[in-house]
Design a protein around this motif. Structure first.
Motif, PDB file in Angstrom:
ATOM      1  N   ILE A 122      22.684  35.651  31.410  1.00 36.45           N
ATOM      2  CA  ILE A 122      21.822  35.222  32.395  1.00 36.45           C
ATOM      3  C   ILE A 122      20.872  35.993  32.997  1.00 36.45           C
ATOM      4  CG2 ILE A 122      21.288  33.271  33.773  1.00 36.45           C
ATOM      5  CD1 ILE A 122      23.506  31.755  32.750  1.00 36.45           C
ATOM      6  N   TRP A 123      21.802  36.774  33.661  1.00 38.28           N
ATOM      7  CA  TRP A 123      21.353  37.746  34.625  1.00 38.28           C
ATOM      8  C   TRP A 123      21.196  39.294  34.122  1.00 38.28           C
ATOM      9  CZ3 TRP A 123      25.239  34.377  35.358  1.00 38.28           C
ATOM     10  CH2 TRP A 123      25.024  33.202  36.251  1.00 38.28           C
ATOM     11  N   GLY A 124      21.012  39.428  32.832  1.00 41.42           N
ATOM     12  CA  GLY A 124      20.563  40.652  32.128  1.00 41.42           C
ATOM     13  C   GLY A 124      21.656  41.780  31.980  1.00 41.42           C
ATOM     14  N   ILE A 125      23.133  41.036  32.059  1.00 44.13           N
ATOM     15  CA  ILE A 125      24.318  41.980  32.234  1.00 44.13           C
ATOM     16  C   ILE A 125      24.509  41.637  30.835  1.00 44.13           C
ATOM     17  CG2 ILE A 125      26.513  42.454  33.227  1.00 44.13           C
ATOM     18  CD1 ILE A 125      25.563  41.039  35.862  1.00 44.13           C
ATOM     19  N   ASP A 126      24.963  42.825  30.002  1.00 47.46           N
ATOM     20  CA  ASP A 126      25.531  42.770  28.591  1.00 47.46           C
ATOM     21  C   ASP A 126      26.790  42.160  28.762  1.00 47.46           C
ATOM     22  OD1 ASP A 126      25.950  42.991  25.975  1.00 47.46           O
ATOM     23  OD2 ASP A 126      25.525  44.826  25.950  1.00 47.46           O
ATOM     24  N   GLY A 127      27.245  41.103  28.108  1.00 47.64           N
ATOM     25  CA  GLY A 127      28.537  40.493  27.988  1.00 47.64           C
ATOM     26  C   GLY A 127      29.522  41.311  27.003  1.00 47.64           C
ATOM     27  N   MET A 128      28.793  42.126  26.209  1.00 47.24           N
ATOM     28  CA  MET A 128      29.609  42.938  25.213  1.00 47.24           C
ATOM     29  C   MET A 128      30.234  44.085  25.964  1.00 47.24           C
ATOM     30  SD  MET A 128      28.143  44.545  21.585  1.00 47.24           S
ATOM     31  CE  MET A 128      27.423  45.878  22.145  1.00 47.24           C
ATOM     32  N   THR A 129      29.398  44.649  26.983  1.00 49.71           N
ATOM     33  CA  THR A 129      29.990  46.027  27.457  1.00 49.71           C
ATOM     34  C   THR A 129      30.167  45.860  28.912  1.00 49.71           C
ATOM     35  OG1 THR A 129      27.645  46.679  27.785  1.00 49.71           O
ATOM     36  CG2 THR A 129      28.823  47.372  25.599  1.00 49.71           C
ATOM     37  N   GLY A 130      29.491  44.774  29.682  1.00 46.43           N
ATOM     38  CA  GLY A 130      29.603  45.012  31.161  1.00 46.43           C
ATOM     39  C   GLY A 130      30.122  43.832  31.775  1.00 46.43           C
ATOM     40  N   CYS A 131      31.047  42.851  31.002  1.00 48.31           N
ATOM     41  CA  CYS A 131      31.518  41.760  31.373  1.00 48.31           C
ATOM     42  C   CYS A 131      32.293  41.163  30.480  1.00 48.31           C
ATOM     43  CB  CYS A 131      30.474  40.863  32.001  1.00 48.31           C
ATOM     44  SG  CYS A 131      31.236  39.621  32.991  1.00 48.31           S
ATOM     45  N   SER A 132      33.671  41.109  30.643  1.00 43.75           N
ATOM     46  CA  SER A 132      34.597  40.211  29.702  1.00 43.75           C
ATOM     47  C   SER A 132      34.715  38.906  30.348  1.00 43.75           C
ATOM     48  CB  SER A 132      35.949  41.078  29.924  1.00 43.75           C
ATOM     49  OG  SER A 132      36.296  40.976  30.932  1.00 43.75           O
ATOM     50  N   ALA A 133      35.245  37.944  29.325  1.00 51.26           N
ATOM     51  CA  ALA A 133      35.225  36.741  29.949  1.00 51.26           C
ATOM     52  C   ALA A 133      36.422  36.810  31.244  1.00 51.26           C
ATOM     53  CB  ALA A 133      35.708  35.610  28.984  1.00 51.26           C
ATOM     54  N   SER A 134      37.329  37.473  31.002  1.00 48.32           N
ATOM     55  CA  SER A 134      38.436  37.498  32.146  1.00 48.32           C
ATOM     56  C   SER A 134      37.565  38.041  33.336  1.00 48.32           C
ATOM     57  CB  SER A 134      39.521  38.583  31.918  1.00 48.32           C
ATOM     58  OG  SER A 134      38.982  40.067  31.716  1.00 48.32           O
ATOM     59  N   ALA A 135      36.426  38.920  33.240  1.00 47.53           N
ATOM     60  CA  ALA A 135      35.759  39.565  34.530  1.00 47.53           C
ATOM     61  C   ALA A 135      35.190  38.249  35.039  1.00 47.53           C
ATOM     62  CB  ALA A 135      34.788  40.447  34.206  1.00 47.53           C
ATOM     63  N   VAL A 136      34.728  37.273  34.517  1.00 44.58           N
ATOM     64  CA  VAL A 136      33.945  36.209  34.894  1.00 44.58           C
ATOM     65  C   VAL A 136      34.820  35.410  35.676  1.00 44.58           C
ATOM     66  CG1 VAL A 136      32.582  34.344  34.356  1.00 44.58           C
ATOM     67  CG2 VAL A 136      32.274  35.958  33.081  1.00 44.58           C
ATOM     68  N   CYS A 137      35.930  35.024  35.011  1.00 45.31           N
ATOM     69  CA  CYS A 137      37.213  34.518  35.603  1.00 45.31           C
ATOM     70  C   CYS A 137      37.577  34.757  36.678  1.00 45.31           C
ATOM     71  CB  CYS A 137      38.288  33.981  34.587  1.00 45.31           C
ATOM     72  SG  CYS A 137      37.726  33.356  33.062  1.00 45.31           S
ATOM     73  N   MET A 138      37.678  36.358  36.937  1.00 46.23           N
ATOM     74  CA  MET A 138      38.251  36.872  38.047  1.00 46.23           C
ATOM     75  C   MET A 138      37.297  36.557  39.286  1.00 46.23           C
ATOM     76  SD  MET A 138      40.555  38.852  39.104  1.00 46.23           S
ATOM     77  CE  MET A 138      40.563  38.685  40.941  1.00 46.23           C
ATOM     78  N   LEU A 139      35.858  36.705  39.188  1.00 43.12           N
ATOM     79  CA  LEU A 139      34.899  36.287  40.147  1.00 43.12           C
ATOM     80  C   LEU A 139      35.271  34.888  40.566  1.00 43.12           C
ATOM     81  CD1 LEU A 139      31.503  37.586  38.777  1.00 43.12           C
ATOM     82  CD2 LEU A 139      33.212  38.817  40.294  1.00 43.12           C
ATOM     83  N   LEU A 140      35.574  34.030  39.727  1.00 46.44           N
ATOM     84  CA  LEU A 140      35.868  32.748  40.089  1.00 46.44           C
ATOM     85  C   LEU A 140      37.350  32.732  41.083  1.00 46.44           C
ATOM     86  CD1 LEU A 140      35.512  29.496  40.054  1.00 46.44           C
ATOM     87  CD2 LEU A 140      36.518  29.273  38.020  1.00 46.44           C
ATOM     88  N   ALA A 141      38.021  33.281  40.451  1.00 48.72           N
ATOM     89  CA  ALA A 141      39.650  33.154  41.091  1.00 48.72           C
ATOM     90  C   ALA A 141      39.277  33.859  42.568  1.00 48.72           C
ATOM     91  CB  ALA A 141      40.526  34.203  40.414  1.00 48.72           C
ATOM     92  N   ALA A 142      38.737  34.916  42.555  1.00 50.80           N
ATOM     93  CA  ALA A 142      38.211  35.505  43.839  1.00 50.80           C
ATOM     94  C   ALA A 142      37.595  34.557  44.921  1.00 50.80           C
ATOM     95  CB  ALA A 142      37.500  36.858  43.681  1.00 50.80           C
ATOM     96  N   LYS A 143      36.865  33.811  44.531  1.00 49.57           N
ATOM     97  CA  LYS A 143      36.122  32.818  45.142  1.00 49.57           C
ATOM     98  C   LYS A 143      36.948  31.547  45.838  1.00 49.57           C
ATOM     99  CE  LYS A 143      32.585  31.184  47.131  1.00 49.57           C
ATOM    100  NZ  LYS A 143      32.149  31.950  48.549  1.00 49.57           N
ATOM    101  N   MET A 144      38.052  31.388  44.899  1.00 47.88           N
ATOM    102  CA  MET A 144      39.036  30.317  45.214  1.00 47.88           C
ATOM    103  C   MET A 144      39.819  30.838  46.198  1.00 47.88           C
ATOM    104  SD  MET A 144      39.629  28.742  41.157  1.00 47.88           S
ATOM    105  CE  MET A 144      41.155  28.017  41.606  1.00 47.88           C
ATOM    106  N   GLY A 145      40.077  31.822  46.391  1.00 49.12           N
ATOM    107  CA  GLY A 145      41.100  32.507  47.488  1.00 49.12           C
ATOM    108  C   GLY A 145      41.003  34.213  47.437  1.00 49.12           C
ATOM    109  N   ASP A 146      41.033  34.608  48.611  1.00 45.69           N
ATOM    110  CA  ASP A 146      40.988  36.190  48.445  1.00 45.69           C
ATOM    111  C   ASP A 146      42.297  36.681  48.217  1.00 45.69           C
ATOM    112  OD1 ASP A 146      38.910  38.265  49.372  1.00 45.69           O
ATOM    113  OD2 ASP A 146      40.538  38.668  50.934  1.00 45.69           O
ATOM    114  N   ASP A 147      43.362  36.073  48.250  1.00 38.46           N
ATOM    115  CA  ASP A 147      44.812  36.731  47.785  1.00 38.46           C
ATOM    116  C   ASP A 147      44.731  36.743  46.339  1.00 38.46           C
ATOM    117  OD1 ASP A 147      44.346  33.821  47.793  1.00 38.46           O
ATOM    118  OD2 ASP A 147      46.515  33.488  47.418  1.00 38.46           O
ATOM    119  N   ASN A 148      43.877  36.001  45.422  1.00 34.81           N
ATOM    120  CA  ASN A 148      43.769  36.243  44.104  1.00 34.81           C
ATOM    121  C   ASN A 148      43.141  37.434  43.531  1.00 34.81           C
ATOM    122  OD1 ASN A 148      44.889  33.491  43.632  1.00 34.81           O
ATOM    123  ND2 ASN A 148      42.613  32.665  43.720  1.00 34.81           N
ATOM    124  N   TRP A 149      42.665  38.476  44.331  1.00 30.84           N
ATOM    125  CA  TRP A 149      42.205  39.685  44.020  1.00 30.84           C
ATOM    126  C   TRP A 149      43.666  40.340  43.572  1.00 30.84           C
ATOM    127  CZ3 TRP A 149      37.973  41.579  42.850  1.00 30.84           C
ATOM    128  CH2 TRP A 149      36.710  41.053  43.486  1.00 30.84           C
TER     129      TRP A 149
END
Ligand code: C5P
Length: 456
Positions: A122-149
């Protein structure tokens, strides 16, 4: 998005909406994919849910389709989180009687008002090379709590499992690396063609690289070591610098002689990510997740992500077995060779779980370097197909995602994925028609690209 100093605001605002939605519910239903990135995605989400005290039920599926949606419609979960899948079914998901969050990185197929939909495309970032699904999930986890880093190692297992690191990290993946470095939780190490531990054992069991005459051949490994002038029971750590250099040079020459491309050699020495607190590298986790998923033990992979000791031990055993099976398949292909068409090469495999991995390794180390590789496995009344390309092949215009989707549709099947790695399922008996159509489509894709280049 080079360097990834910052993430798009709208991406972060959708991640915030997802975190708020999860906060509103006490029970969360999680569905993710069974491969390394899918297990890693589920691992990140489930850890974050556990830390929030949420109850959850998680299922790792081989594919997400109308059947899974029908069962979710009957189940009526209050809040459904889909990871590493869902982009192709937004309309159907919007019609469910549930709050739906989709955390995907597959090709964009529209957007949704009702579903909280996050895919980097959606934001022009290639999901094949620049963002795994786990990276998206990591952003959500970090938003849910800083300790999730602290879950970053798991997310990196998905990034590396999806081979998104082989030409350097970019997009959201690079952002996560930056955060890890800032928090001192990650070390970047230089990769090496040299295997670790006992050299005879690691060389003779090596699948990546697959070294003709050495992989699967203990005598070949012994001969190579004697050429370098080291004893057959030596380990890498015992070698002096000059012996290490000599071994690395001979291995490089052997791989070049068997037709390996320079890009593959570069990939072997690409940077690695090590997590000192967990004493584990991203590639280690990726290979463990991958082995669990591909041997129908995805639950053990998830246990590993939840840091369950027994799962960790089981996963290590599964990886050994998996590696042995991949090695045996590669040896078989080395003996029999591949069938070729003008624009592709293919082989039949007895084991669809190994196909994707064997496809990629075959193309890099045994087959034509300029032809996408297709593996076909007949399972009951269906034929499952895996395909892999290289970045050099993509540069010629090839897109396996649309290629497999359209060739599968031509014979009444379904397919899709990424330009570089894609899959399909068709009816048994339609393999030749599928291959002919795919060959035609790939030829057209290359012609179109050649025309664009010559018009410039
Ligand atoms: O199974 P394999 O690893 O070869 O799949 C490669 C990619 O193709 C994965 O991203 C998978 O999600 C995708 N795929 C798909 N539709 C299918 C089969 C696989 O989108 N029918």
């Amino acid at each position: 998005m080079e360097g990834a100093a910052e993430l798009p605001k709208d991406l972060l605002s959708r991640i915030s909406s997802a975190a708020t939605e999860i906060d509103r519910h006490s029970d969360i239903r999680v569905i993710s994919h069974y491969d390394a990135d899918g297990i890693s995605s589920a691992g990140v989400i489930c850890n974050a849910l556990l830390r929030k005290g949420k109850r959850f039920q998680v299922t790792l599926v081989k594919s997400f389709d109308a059947k899974v949606i029908r069962s979710l419609a009957a189940e009526k979960p209050m809040c459904l989180v889909l990871a590493d899948m869902g982009s192709s079914y937004l309309k159907e998901l919007a019609s469910l009687d549930s709050s739906v969050i989709v955390l995907d990185h597959h090709t964009l197929q529209g957007d949704s008002e009702k579903v909280i939909y996050v895919t980097p495309h959606i934001w022009g970032i290639d999901g094949m090379t620049g963002c795994s699904a786990s990276a998206v999930c990591m952003l959500l986890a970090a938003k849910m709590g800083d300790d999730n880093w602290s879950l970053l190692p798991i997310a990196f297992g998905g990034i590396v499992g999806d081979r998104q690191h082989i030409r350097g990290l970019s997009g959201v993946n690079a952002y996560l690396l930056q955060e890890g470095l800032r928090r001192n939780s990650i070390e970047v190490q230089q990769g090496s063609i040299l295997p670790h531990g006992s050299l005879k054992q690691s060389l003779s069991s090596s699948i990546d690289p697959y070294i003709v005459g050495v992989s699967g051949n203990e005598n070949g490994a012994k001969k190579l070591l004697s050429e370098v002038g080291v004893t057959e029971d030596a380990s890498l750590e015992e070698l002096d610098e000059s012996a290490k250099r000599k071994l690395a040079s001979i291995l490089t020459l052997m791989l070049l002689e068997q037709g390996c491309s320079l890009s593959t050699l570069e990939e072997l020495t690409t940077e690695r990510y090590y997590f000192p607190e967990w004493k584990v590298s991203a590639s280690d986790l990726a290979s463990l997740f991958n082995a669990c998923g591909r041997t129908d033990h995805e639950g053990i992979g998830l246990g590993l992500a939840l840091r369950d000791q027994r799962s960790m031990e089981e996963a290590a055993k599964l990886r050994k077995e998996y590696k042995r099976s991949v090695l045996a398949s590669l040896q078989k292909i080395e003996g029999k060779g591949l069938s070729t068409m003008d624009h592709l090469q293919y082989f039949y495999s007895d084991n669809p779980s190994l196909s994707g991995m064997v496809c990629g390794l075959t193309m890099q180390y045994l087959g034509h370097k300029d032809k996408p590789t297709i593996a076909l496995s007949i399972v009951g009344e269906s034929t499952r197909i895996s395909s892999r390309a290289t970045f050099d092949i993509l540069a010629k215009g090839v897109d396996l995602s649309t290629g497999l989707r359209d060739a599968a549709a031509f014979v009444g099947g379904v397919g899709g994925g990424h330009a570089i790695a894609s899959g399909a399922t068709i009816a048994k008996g339609r393999e030749d028609d599928f291959l002919r159509k795919l060959n035609e489509i790939l030829g057209n894709q290359k012609e179109k690209k050649a025309a664009i280049i010559s018009a410039k």
